[in-house]
Design a protein around this motif. Structure first.
Motif, mmCIF file in Angstrom:
data_model
loop_
_atom_site.group_PDB
_atom_site.id
_atom_site.type_symbol
_atom_site.label_atom_id
_atom_site.label_comp_id
_atom_site.label_asym_id
_atom_site.label_seq_id
_atom_site.Cartn_x
_atom_site.Cartn_y
_atom_site.Cartn_z
ATOM 1 N N PRO A 91 -19.357 10.670 -6.118
ATOM 2 C CA PRO A 91 -20.009 9.309 -6.666
ATOM 3 C C PRO A 91 -20.045 7.921 -6.209
ATOM 4 C CG PRO A 91 -18.289 10.001 -8.078
ATOM 5 C CD PRO A 91 -18.354 10.951 -6.812
ATOM 6 N N VAL A 92 -18.830 7.762 -5.569
ATOM 7 C CA VAL A 92 -18.237 6.618 -5.291
ATOM 8 C C VAL A 92 -18.380 6.543 -3.588
ATOM 9 C CG1 VAL A 92 -16.301 4.756 -5.152
ATOM 10 C CG2 VAL A 92 -16.521 6.516 -7.029
ATOM 11 N N ASN A 93 -19.313 5.555 -3.170
ATOM 12 C CA ASN A 93 -19.676 5.534 -1.831
ATOM 13 C C ASN A 93 -19.627 4.084 -1.478
ATOM 14 O OD1 ASN A 93 -20.450 8.366 -1.078
ATOM 15 N ND2 ASN A 93 -21.379 8.059 -2.844
ATOM 16 N N LYS A 94 -19.213 3.535 -0.146
ATOM 17 C CA LYS A 94 -19.232 2.476 0.182
ATOM 18 C C LYS A 94 -19.463 2.386 1.717
ATOM 19 C CE LYS A 94 -18.453 -1.925 -1.129
ATOM 20 N NZ LYS A 94 -18.799 -2.572 -2.165
ATOM 21 N N LEU A 95 -20.514 1.557 2.098
ATOM 22 C CA LEU A 95 -20.727 1.340 3.542
ATOM 23 C C LEU A 95 -19.866 0.030 3.954
ATOM 24 C CD1 LEU A 95 -24.535 2.121 3.585
ATOM 25 C CD2 LEU A 95 -23.004 3.296 4.779
ATOM 26 N N LEU A 103 -18.812 4.890 6.599
ATOM 27 C CA LEU A 103 -19.283 5.249 5.080
ATOM 28 C C LEU A 103 -17.695 5.917 4.612
ATOM 29 C CD1 LEU A 103 -20.860 5.794 2.680
ATOM 30 C CD2 LEU A 103 -21.465 8.063 3.714
ATOM 31 N N ALA A 104 -17.477 5.119 3.725
ATOM 32 C CA ALA A 104 -16.100 5.667 2.885
ATOM 33 C C ALA A 104 -16.976 6.390 1.532
ATOM 34 C CB ALA A 104 -15.223 4.479 2.446
ATOM 35 N N SER A 105 -16.237 7.642 1.064
ATOM 36 C CA SER A 105 -16.686 8.155 -0.041
ATOM 37 C C SER A 105 -15.413 8.709 -0.745
ATOM 38 C CB SER A 105 -17.743 9.227 0.264
ATOM 39 O OG SER A 105 -17.064 10.550 0.982
ATOM 40 N N ILE A 161 -10.269 10.771 -0.484
ATOM 41 C CA ILE A 161 -11.261 9.953 0.298
ATOM 42 C C ILE A 161 -11.592 10.571 1.559
ATOM 43 C CG2 ILE A 161 -11.277 7.509 1.229
ATOM 44 C CD1 ILE A 161 -9.145 6.593 -1.009
ATOM 45 N N PHE A 162 -12.775 10.065 1.959
ATOM 46 C CA PHE A 162 -13.277 10.634 3.223
ATOM 47 C C PHE A 162 -13.882 9.485 4.018
ATOM 48 C CE2 PHE A 162 -13.258 14.175 0.413
ATOM 49 C CZ PHE A 162 -12.795 15.308 0.984
ATOM 50 N N ILE A 163 -13.526 9.397 5.280
ATOM 51 C CA ILE A 163 -14.280 8.519 6.095
ATOM 52 C C ILE A 163 -15.298 9.237 7.112
ATOM 53 C CG2 ILE A 163 -14.014 6.992 7.980
ATOM 54 C CD1 ILE A 163 -12.851 5.933 5.495
ATOM 55 N N TRP A 164 -16.651 8.988 6.890
ATOM 56 C CA TRP A 164 -17.639 9.304 7.833
ATOM 57 C C TRP A 164 -17.940 8.518 8.902
ATOM 58 C CZ3 TRP A 164 -19.998 13.853 5.804
ATOM 59 C CH2 TRP A 164 -19.864 14.444 4.494
ATOM 60 N N ARG A 165 -18.470 9.007 10.087
ATOM 61 C CA ARG A 165 -18.695 8.240 11.413
ATOM 62 C C ARG A 165 -19.949 9.067 11.855
ATOM 63 N NH1 ARG A 165 -15.297 4.411 12.987
ATOM 64 N NH2 ARG A 165 -13.148 4.131 12.215
#
Length: 559
Positions: free
Chosen positions: A471-475, A482-484, A490-494
């Motif tokens: 539910p928590v997402n930050k660009l 993207l951090a979720s 906590i996951f870091i997306w690239r």
């Protein structure tokens, strides 16, 4: 002489449940019934006893009525979890949601169809029509068209979607993640708050460098903002009724305001702080509580300034505050009274809002667009994203309403749709999805990227190892990151790396926090993952250099 006790006659216990003659239509349903009835072994034994010696229920009832004690009836019949009535079942079964026939569609809240056949589930832009141009003779809109509109490109740039997990920390927090914030100057620093009141600082380029401060707050950290004049200090608003200013290097926190100096005095008097933002021009920190009041804290003196101002219905939570990035005098608030309100900070008084944006249910968040500040994006618990294209035009009705699944229960952090701060067209938003989807047999909750100008689903990102809701997402404001926050992790997306000559594949790393902390690769994992622990299993591969360390000189040497 031993004391004599009078023997009491207790009423009989009658157990009712579904008849055993009902057989399931398939083997799967039979297995589900066995699983549900498995823990009721004691009741089954009582039922067997009833078959052996208590078949004459009517005689027992008659005897009990004779003695003046009615029998106690315990019902074990299956009832619907939604309407609490027997005869049908509703809720999630894996990735499939079974609707209650007494209620409308769970997704769009409209009757006449089920969630699986909902037209909004097939196409998220169903029913979304672009807003017509409103001819308004407004001086502010004229200024906007002359000064701000030329900065926005006429052609939308190509979206860059971070769709692959690059690194992660599993069980980083002891409770679920509630908010995320990127460092304003250092690109690889991420701050996170959790339900227990802890604040975490993580360098996701050096995955093992992380720190969790547990002595700042005693309850949920609802919002965090960096000090605009000192990027080494961060402000946090918590449900314990305090605002803290924490030095990230030392972890020393300074309490700026405490709304509960006398401690716990009951829920009717305990004040919690939810919405928070910083107005840099005025030099104040704005926070709002669960009774509808707004407070101002002076950054220079680190103390409360002025009196509390009632900005929403008295007794309702104000869960979001946002200052306009171009016109700092404008303040946007939202709360549990089903309204998002626009205020002029030069005239902050109770009942003096400029506009009241009505919603059907609780408003989780409301944000101005990040570049021009002329658009508004709100998230409501009626499974709607609402967009207003111009704050200078007609605000009586939204320009668009997008149906999206983010209706949540109390055990989740509220979903908030947020703008992409790097998108010059101000049309891309990110939000997590509540309802699960079936992806190759696994029930996953993807993160959606939505074009709010058309309502089109641009991308949905997911990973088979992340089975919990995000539910928590930050660009990131500068990088394609993207951090979720999903549960305690906590996951870091690239973006996925393109195969190029002389370029090595990225190494996705993960850290598992717990009793035995160890480092693993985030690749070649099995799909078997726990909802809470989310264990990752990978092969033992030799360590490689990351792509960020490769320079043109190093590439020439390798060739």
């Amino acid at each position: 002489m031993a004391p004599q006790t009078r023997r009491l006659a207790f009423p009989k216990v009658v157990i009712e449940r579904d008849s055993d003659t009902e057989q399931s239509s398939s083997d799967d349903e039979g297995q589900e019934e066995e699983e549900e009835e498995g823990p009721l072994s004691e009741s089954e034994s009582e039922e067997e006893g009833k078959e052996n010696g208590f078949e004459e229920k009517s005689e027992e009832n008659f005897d009990a009525k004779k003695k003046g004690k009615a029998p106690i009836t315990i019902s074990l019949k299956k009832v619907c979890k939604v309407c609490k009535k027997a005869g049908h079942e509703a809720g999630f079964k894996g990735a499939t949601y079974i609707d209650c026939p007494m209620k409308p569609c769970f997704l769009c809240k409209m009757p006449g169809h089920t969630t699986m056949s909902c037209p909004h589930r097939v196409a998220i832009e169903h029913g979304v029509t672009p807003a017509p141009h409103r001819n308004t003779r407004n001086a502010l809109e004229y200024v906007f068209e002359r000064q701000l509109r030329p900065r926005m490109p006429l052609i939308k740039p190509a979206y860059v979607i971070p769709d692959e997990v690059n690194c992660a920390v599993i069980r980083y927090h002891s409770r679920r993640v509630t908010c995320l914030e990127f460092h304003p100057t250092t690109n690889n620093i991420l701050l996170s708050g959790d339900k227990k009141g802890q604040v975490g600082v993580w360098d996701f380029c050096k995955v093992s460098e992380k720190m969790v401060y547990g002595n700042i707050h005693s309850c949920i950290v609802n919002n965090m903002r960096f000090n605009p004049t000192n990027d080494g200090a961060v402000y946090a608003a918590s449900s314990d009724g305090t605002i803290s200013c924490t030095d990230l290097e030392t972890g020393i926190a300074l309490s700026l305001m405490n709304l509960n100096p006398d401690g716990w005095q009951g829920p009717n008097k305990w004040r919690m702080l939810y919405g928070m933002d910083i107005n840099q021009e005025k030099g104040v920190v704005l926070v709002a509580d669960n009774f509808g009041f707004l407070y101002l804290v002076d950054i220079r003196t680190n103390s409360k300034s002025g009196e509390a101002i009632l900005i929403h219905k008295k007794g309702s939570k104000v869960v979001g505050l946002h200052c306009n990035p171009i016109q700092p005098e404008l303040l946007l608030s939202c709360g549990n009274d089903h309204f998002a309100r626009i205020w002029d900070m030069r005239r902050l008084e109770a009942g003096s809002s400029l506009y009241n944006l009505s919603h059907k249910r609780v408003v989780n968040s409301a944000y101005f667009s990040p570049l021009s500040g002329s658009k508004i994006l709100t998230t409501s618990q009626d499974n709607r994203l609402r967009i207003w294209d111009s704050i200078f035009g007609n605000l009586e009705s939204p320009s668009r309403e997008i149906v999206h699944s983010h209706d949540f229960n109390r055990h989740l952090t509220p979903f908030r749709a947020e703008w992409d701060p790097k998108d010059p067209s101000e049309s891309l938003a990110v939000v997590g999805r509540y309802i699960s989807e079936n992806y190759n047999g696994a029930a996953l909750h993807p993160i959606d990227f939505i074009d709010v100008s058309t309502g089109q689903l641009v991308a949905e990102v997911m990973d088979p190892n992340i089975t919990t809701i995000s539910p928590v997402n930050k660009l990131h404001p500068r990088d394609d990151v993207l951090a979720s926050g999903s549960s305690r992790s906590i996951f870091i997306w690239r973006p996925k790396a393109k195969s190029e000559v002389g370029e090595q594949k990225d190494e996705r790393k993960i850290i598992v926090c717990g009793r035995a902390e160890k480092k693993q690769k985030f690749g070649d994992q099995s799909d078997d993952s726990d909802d809470d622990t989310c264990k990752m299993k990978g092969k033992n591969i030799k360590s490689k250099k990351s792509r960020s360390k490769l320079t043109p000189n190093n590439l020439k040497r390798k060739r």
